[in-house]
Scaffold this motif. Sequence first.
Motif, PDB file in Angstrom:
ATOM      1  N   TYR A  14       0.809  -1.219   0.000  1.00  0.00           N
ATOM      2  CA  TYR A  14       0.000   0.000   0.000  1.00  0.00           C
ATOM      3  C   TYR A  14       0.845   1.273   0.000  1.00  0.00           C
ATOM      4  O   TYR A  14       0.603   2.168  -0.826  1.00  0.00           O
ATOM      5  CB  TYR A  14      -0.988  -0.009   1.164  1.00  0.00           C
ATOM      6  CG  TYR A  14      -2.168  -0.917   0.915  1.00  0.00           C
ATOM      7  CD1 TYR A  14      -3.110  -0.619  -0.050  1.00  0.00           C
ATOM      8  CD2 TYR A  14      -2.329  -2.091   1.633  1.00  0.00           C
ATOM      9  CE1 TYR A  14      -4.180  -1.453  -0.303  1.00  0.00           C
ATOM     10  CE2 TYR A  14      -3.392  -2.939   1.394  1.00  0.00           C
ATOM     11  CZ  TYR A  14      -4.325  -2.604   0.430  1.00  0.00           C
ATOM     12  OH  TYR A  14      -5.383  -3.437   0.185  1.00  0.00           O
ATOM     13  N   PRO A  15       1.858   1.399   0.870  1.00  0.00           N
ATOM     14  CA  PRO A  15       2.689   2.614   0.788  1.00  0.00           C
ATOM     15  C   PRO A  15       3.483   2.706  -0.521  1.00  0.00           C
ATOM     16  O   PRO A  15       3.648   3.794  -1.057  1.00  0.00           O
ATOM     17  CB  PRO A  15       3.641   2.502   1.974  1.00  0.00           C
ATOM     18  CG  PRO A  15       3.056   1.511   2.884  1.00  0.00           C
ATOM     19  CD  PRO A  15       2.188   0.628   2.067  1.00  0.00           C
ATOM     20  N   LEU A  16       3.944   1.572  -1.042  1.00  0.00           N
ATOM     21  CA  LEU A  16       4.650   1.604  -2.323  1.00  0.00           C
ATOM     22  C   LEU A  16       3.737   2.086  -3.446  1.00  0.00           C
ATOM     23  O   LEU A  16       4.159   2.871  -4.303  1.00  0.00           O
ATOM     24  CB  LEU A  16       5.192   0.219  -2.675  1.00  0.00           C
ATOM     25  CG  LEU A  16       6.494  -0.199  -2.027  1.00  0.00           C
ATOM     26  CD1 LEU A  16       6.854  -1.622  -2.435  1.00  0.00           C
ATOM     27  CD2 LEU A  16       7.612   0.749  -2.370  1.00  0.00           C
ATOM     28  N   SER A  17       2.486   1.637  -3.441  1.00  0.00           N
ATOM     29  CA  SER A  17       1.531   2.079  -4.440  1.00  0.00           C
ATOM     30  C   SER A  17       1.274   3.573  -4.326  1.00  0.00           C
ATOM     31  O   SER A  17       1.248   4.295  -5.321  1.00  0.00           O
ATOM     32  CB  SER A  17       0.207   1.326  -4.286  1.00  0.00           C
ATOM     33  OG  SER A  17       0.376  -0.042  -4.488  1.00  0.00           O
ATOM     34  N   LEU A  18       1.081   4.040  -3.112  1.00  0.00           N
ATOM     35  CA  LEU A  18       0.808   5.456  -2.884  1.00  0.00           C
ATOM     36  C   LEU A  18       2.010   6.317  -3.264  1.00  0.00           C
ATOM     37  O   LEU A  18       1.857   7.337  -3.947  1.00  0.00           O
ATOM     38  CB  LEU A  18       0.428   5.697  -1.420  1.00  0.00           C
ATOM     39  CG  LEU A  18       0.075   7.127  -1.049  1.00  0.00           C
ATOM     40  CD1 LEU A  18      -1.172   7.584  -1.791  1.00  0.00           C
ATOM     41  CD2 LEU A  18      -0.123   7.251   0.450  1.00  0.00           C
ATOM     42  N   ILE A  19       3.195   5.908  -2.860  1.00  0.00           N
ATOM     43  CA  ILE A  19       4.412   6.667  -3.190  1.00  0.00           C
ATOM     44  C   ILE A  19       4.634   6.669  -4.707  1.00  0.00           C
ATOM     45  O   ILE A  19       4.962   7.712  -5.291  1.00  0.00           O
ATOM     46  CB  ILE A  19       5.629   6.097  -2.441  1.00  0.00           C
ATOM     47  CG1 ILE A  19       5.499   6.392  -0.947  1.00  0.00           C
ATOM     48  CG2 ILE A  19       6.930   6.653  -2.986  1.00  0.00           C
ATOM     49  CD1 ILE A  19       6.493   5.654  -0.071  1.00  0.00           C
ATOM     50  N   GLY A  20       4.434   5.544  -5.348  1.00  0.00           N
ATOM     51  CA  GLY A  20       4.579   5.476  -6.802  1.00  0.00           C
ATOM     52  C   GLY A  20       3.586   6.383  -7.503  1.00  0.00           C
ATOM     53  O   GLY A  20       3.940   7.102  -8.447  1.00  0.00           O
ATOM     54  N   TYR A  21       2.333   6.392  -7.042  1.00  0.00           N
ATOM     55  CA  TYR A  21       1.311   7.255  -7.644  1.00  0.00           C
ATOM     56  C   TYR A  21       1.663   8.723  -7.449  1.00  0.00           C
ATOM     57  O   TYR A  21       1.556   9.525  -8.381  1.00  0.00           O
ATOM     58  CB  TYR A  21      -0.065   6.948  -7.045  1.00  0.00           C
ATOM     59  CG  TYR A  21      -1.172   7.750  -7.688  1.00  0.00           C
ATOM     60  CD1 TYR A  21      -1.691   7.372  -8.916  1.00  0.00           C
ATOM     61  CD2 TYR A  21      -1.692   8.878  -7.078  1.00  0.00           C
ATOM     62  CE1 TYR A  21      -2.703   8.103  -9.524  1.00  0.00           C
ATOM     63  CE2 TYR A  21      -2.697   9.614  -7.671  1.00  0.00           C
ATOM     64  CZ  TYR A  21      -3.194   9.218  -8.897  1.00  0.00           C
ATOM     65  OH  TYR A  21      -4.181   9.947  -9.501  1.00  0.00           O
ATOM     66  N   ILE A  22       2.087   9.082  -6.259  1.00  0.00           N
ATOM     67  CA  ILE A  22       2.428  10.479  -5.978  1.00  0.00           C
ATOM     68  C   ILE A  22       3.615  10.935  -6.819  1.00  0.00           C
ATOM     69  O   ILE A  22       3.611  12.047  -7.369  1.00  0.00           O
ATOM     70  CB  ILE A  22       2.686  10.679  -4.470  1.00  0.00           C
ATOM     71  CG1 ILE A  22       1.368  10.557  -3.703  1.00  0.00           C
ATOM     72  CG2 ILE A  22       3.344  12.020  -4.190  1.00  0.00           C
ATOM     73  CD1 ILE A  22       1.521  10.538  -2.203  1.00  0.00           C
ATOM     74  N   ILE A  23       4.630  10.095  -6.954  1.00  0.00           N
ATOM     75  CA  ILE A  23       5.805  10.462  -7.753  1.00  0.00           C
ATOM     76  C   ILE A  23       5.422  10.656  -9.220  1.00  0.00           C
ATOM     77  O   ILE A  23       5.799  11.645  -9.852  1.00  0.00           O
ATOM     78  CB  ILE A  23       6.920   9.420  -7.591  1.00  0.00           C
ATOM     79  CG1 ILE A  23       7.529   9.515  -6.193  1.00  0.00           C
ATOM     80  CG2 ILE A  23       8.002   9.593  -8.660  1.00  0.00           C
ATOM     81  CD1 ILE A  23       8.501   8.406  -5.858  1.00  0.00           C
ATOM     82  N   VAL A  24       4.663   9.727  -9.768  1.00  0.00           N
ATOM     83  CA  VAL A  24       4.260   9.829 -11.167  1.00  0.00           C
ATOM     84  C   VAL A  24       3.350  11.039 -11.372  1.00  0.00           C
ATOM     85  O   VAL A  24       3.483  11.771 -12.361  1.00  0.00           O
ATOM     86  CB  VAL A  24       3.579   8.523 -11.630  1.00  0.00           C
ATOM     87  CG1 VAL A  24       2.941   8.682 -12.982  1.00  0.00           C
ATOM     88  CG2 VAL A  24       4.581   7.389 -11.658  1.00  0.00           C
ATOM     89  N   LEU A  25       2.445  11.289 -10.435  1.00  0.00           N
ATOM     90  CA  LEU A  25       1.559  12.441 -10.533  1.00  0.00           C
ATOM     91  C   LEU A  25       2.347  13.742 -10.444  1.00  0.00           C
ATOM     92  O   LEU A  25       2.075  14.701 -11.163  1.00  0.00           O
ATOM     93  CB  LEU A  25       0.489  12.376  -9.443  1.00  0.00           C
ATOM     94  CG  LEU A  25      -0.612  13.415  -9.521  1.00  0.00           C
ATOM     95  CD1 LEU A  25      -1.416  13.223 -10.796  1.00  0.00           C
ATOM     96  CD2 LEU A  25      -1.513  13.301  -8.313  1.00  0.00           C
ATOM     97  N   TRP A  26       3.337  13.784  -9.570  1.00  0.00           N
ATOM     98  CA  TRP A  26       4.185  14.970  -9.436  1.00  0.00           C
ATOM     99  C   TRP A  26       4.944  15.243 -10.739  1.00  0.00           C
ATOM    100  O   TRP A  26       4.984  16.372 -11.224  1.00  0.00           O
ATOM    101  CB  TRP A  26       5.161  14.785  -8.280  1.00  0.00           C
ATOM    102  CG  TRP A  26       6.116  15.931  -8.146  1.00  0.00           C
ATOM    103  CD1 TRP A  26       7.401  15.981  -8.569  1.00  0.00           C
ATOM    104  CD2 TRP A  26       5.842  17.193  -7.556  1.00  0.00           C
ATOM    105  NE1 TRP A  26       7.944  17.192  -8.271  1.00  0.00           N
ATOM    106  CE2 TRP A  26       7.009  17.972  -7.656  1.00  0.00           C
ATOM    107  CE3 TRP A  26       4.713  17.746  -6.961  1.00  0.00           C
ATOM    108  CZ2 TRP A  26       7.083  19.260  -7.179  1.00  0.00           C
ATOM    109  CZ3 TRP A  26       4.800  19.049  -6.483  1.00  0.00           C
ATOM    110  CH2 TRP A  26       5.958  19.793  -6.594  1.00  0.00           C
ATOM    111  N   LEU A  27       5.537  14.206 -11.307  1.00  0.00           N
ATOM    112  CA  LEU A  27       6.268  14.376 -12.563  1.00  0.00           C
ATOM    113  C   LEU A  27       5.338  14.819 -13.691  1.00  0.00           C
ATOM    114  O   LEU A  27       5.701  15.668 -14.510  1.00  0.00           O
ATOM    115  CB  LEU A  27       6.988  13.082 -12.936  1.00  0.00           C
ATOM    116  CG  LEU A  27       8.145  12.685 -12.028  1.00  0.00           C
ATOM    117  CD1 LEU A  27       8.654  11.295 -12.397  1.00  0.00           C
ATOM    118  CD2 LEU A  27       9.257  13.697 -12.087  1.00  0.00           C
ATOM    119  N   GLY A  28       4.146  14.270 -13.743  1.00  0.00           N
ATOM    120  CA  GLY A  28       3.177  14.674 -14.759  1.00  0.00           C
ATOM    121  C   GLY A  28       2.723  16.107 -14.580  1.00  0.00           C
ATOM    122  O   GLY A  28       2.526  16.841 -15.558  1.00  0.00           O
TER     123      GLY A  28
END
Length: 112
Positions: free
Chosen positions: A87-101
């Motif tokens: 769950y934290p890996l999914s959330l961190i991955g989503y936040i990083i990708v969203l930030w880059l986008g």
Amino acid sequence: MTQRTKLTTPTIHSASVGKRMIQGAAIALILIALFLLPVSEPDPAWGKLWMIKPLLIVPVAGAIGGAIYYLLDHLRYQGGWKKTLAYPLSLIGYIIVLWLGTVLGLNGTLWN
């Protein structure tokens, strides 16, 4: 010799990858729209259609984040510490990708 029937493997995914990508894109679209709508007087150098770029790029990044969530489903179904880690890996991955986008989408306009 016995005859085998119904040799199927149960799926571990609760939803399809498309559904997860649509959910990720919808969340990203709502967030970027809430960020862009308060801009009442944009810089004339940006052009009339300056909002199109972030409104396209950020949801695509959100869809990629949804795919990351989908790909980590196998950890969630193993239980124990792996589920706690997924769950934290999914959330961190989503936040990083969203930030880059968001950075890529707002580059040249609100992001200087």
